[in-house]
Design an enzyme around this catalytic site. Structure first.
Site, PDB file in Angstrom:
ATOM      1  N   ASP A 181      27.896  94.219 -27.159  1.00  0.00           N
ATOM      2  CA  ASP A 181      28.108  93.764 -28.537  1.00  0.00           C
ATOM      3  C   ASP A 181      29.554  93.971 -28.977  1.00  0.00           C
ATOM      4  O   ASP A 181      30.239  93.033 -29.371  1.00  0.00           O
ATOM      5  CB  ASP A 181      27.224  94.569 -29.516  1.00  0.00           C
ATOM      6  N   HIS A 241      45.601 109.788 -20.621  1.00  0.00           N
ATOM      7  CA  HIS A 241      46.025 110.055 -22.003  1.00  0.00           C
ATOM      8  C   HIS A 241      44.830 109.949 -22.967  1.00  0.00           C
ATOM      9  O   HIS A 241      44.315 110.977 -23.401  1.00  0.00           O
ATOM     10  CB  HIS A 241      47.157 109.077 -22.368  1.00  0.00           C
ATOM     11  N   TYR A 289      25.428  88.190 -36.039  1.00  0.00           N
ATOM     12  CA  TYR A 289      24.894  89.441 -36.578  1.00  0.00           C
ATOM     13  C   TYR A 289      25.548  89.822 -37.904  1.00  0.00           C
ATOM     14  O   TYR A 289      26.696  89.499 -38.160  1.00  0.00           O
ATOM     15  CB  TYR A 289      25.144  90.549 -35.547  1.00  0.00           C
ATOM     16  N   HIS A 343      42.342 111.400 -29.070  1.00  0.00           N
ATOM     17  CA  HIS A 343      42.085 111.996 -27.748  1.00  0.00           C
ATOM     18  C   HIS A 343      40.613 112.409 -27.707  1.00  0.00           C
ATOM     19  O   HIS A 343      40.282 113.488 -27.211  1.00  0.00           O
ATOM     20  CB  HIS A 343      42.975 113.222 -27.515  1.00  0.00           C
ATOM     21  N   HIS A 369      44.556 105.694 -32.643  1.00  0.00           N
ATOM     22  CA  HIS A 369      44.706 106.462 -31.411  1.00  0.00           C
ATOM     23  C   HIS A 369      44.054 107.821 -31.589  1.00  0.00           C
ATOM     24  O   HIS A 369      44.255 108.473 -32.624  1.00  0.00           O
ATOM     25  CB  HIS A 369      46.183 106.635 -31.070  1.00  0.00           C
TER      26      HIS A 369
HETATM   27 ZN   LIG Z   1      48.016 110.711 -27.651  1.00  0.00          ZN
END
Ligand SMILES: [Zn+2]
Length: 233
Positions: A136, A176, A230, A113, A111
């Site tokens: 791809d 977010h 690939y 930002h 995660h």
């Molecule tokens: Zn966050």
């Protein structure tokens, strides 16, 4: 409470190597300019155990090491893993845990930002599939997930409901930012890096006028080749 030192020797060894990998993978987030301050996190499932390793909350990237990576159950509870009780897992741990519980094929979650991907999330706009590299890696547009607040299962549920059965390993959670998944932590980090890269390029392209999505049959062919042919055998 589960105590790491009382688990089978093989599990303890798997936790140690996972901690080393997850600590190393965290260095990739500032390297590719995906995070500022202490935001962002990587987690990886411990092979052969119902555990995962994740970043501690509020610790700066300069201070991360295998020794302060936190070990959690798939319910997101920290186990007695030899770190200080004051060291708590990332505030996004519940979302990571929900993904591991509901997507057994997923071995890594990231995660961030990162700026350009998060700008699309701010506008509730998916990233359109207008580049071959996007076909791809993502096999189509990068979808927008629901607007969910931290503190319960709602972020995790939004990630799973958006990505389950889809090709894209990335979702932009509404207002977010991106969450990415992969077969391991490395694959999830790669998806986070490429998600930001395509968001940035497509943002630049959109300054010159509207962009047009690639035709579906080309997306399908590119995705199939990249995923199945690939690279090194
Ligand atoms: Zn966050």
């Amino acid at each position: 409470m589960i105590v790491l030192s009382q688990l089978p020797w093989e599990t303890q060894e798997a936790v140690e190597t996972t901690r080393q990998r997850v600590a190393r993978l965290h260095a990739q987030l500032p390297r590719w300019e995906l995070v500022v301050w202490t935001a962002g996190n990587v987690s990886e499932r411990v092979p052969g155990a119902d555990l995962f390793v994740i970043k501690p909350s509020g610790v700066s990237y300069d201070e991360l090491s295998p020794h302060n990576m936190v070990v959690c159950t798939l319910d997101g509870e920290k186990i007695n893993d030899g770190t200080s009780p004051r060291l708590t897992p990332s505030s996004d741990t519940a979302a990571h845990a929900y993904v591991y519980r509901h997507m057994p094929e997923v071995g890594g979650v990231v995660h961030t930002h990162s700026t350009y991907a998060t700008a699309f999330a701010a506008r509730m706009e998916e990233i359109p599939c207008v580049l071959t590299m996007m076909a791809d890696e993502f096999g189509g547009p990068i979808p927008i997930g629901p607007v969910a607040v931290i503190g319960d299962d709602s972020i995790g549920r939004g990630i799973v409901e958006t990505l389950r059965g889809q090709r894209s390993p990335a979702v932009l959670m509404g207002h977010h930012g991106p969450f990415t998944i992969g077969k391991d932590g490395q694959a999830a980090v790669k998806a986070a890096v490429l998600c930001e890269e395509v968001a940035r390029t497509i943002h630049v392209a959109q300054q010159k006028g509207p962009v047009e999505s690639l035709p579906q049959d080309l997306i399908d062919a590119l995705h199939d080749r990249y995923q199945n042919v690939y690279g090194q055998r």
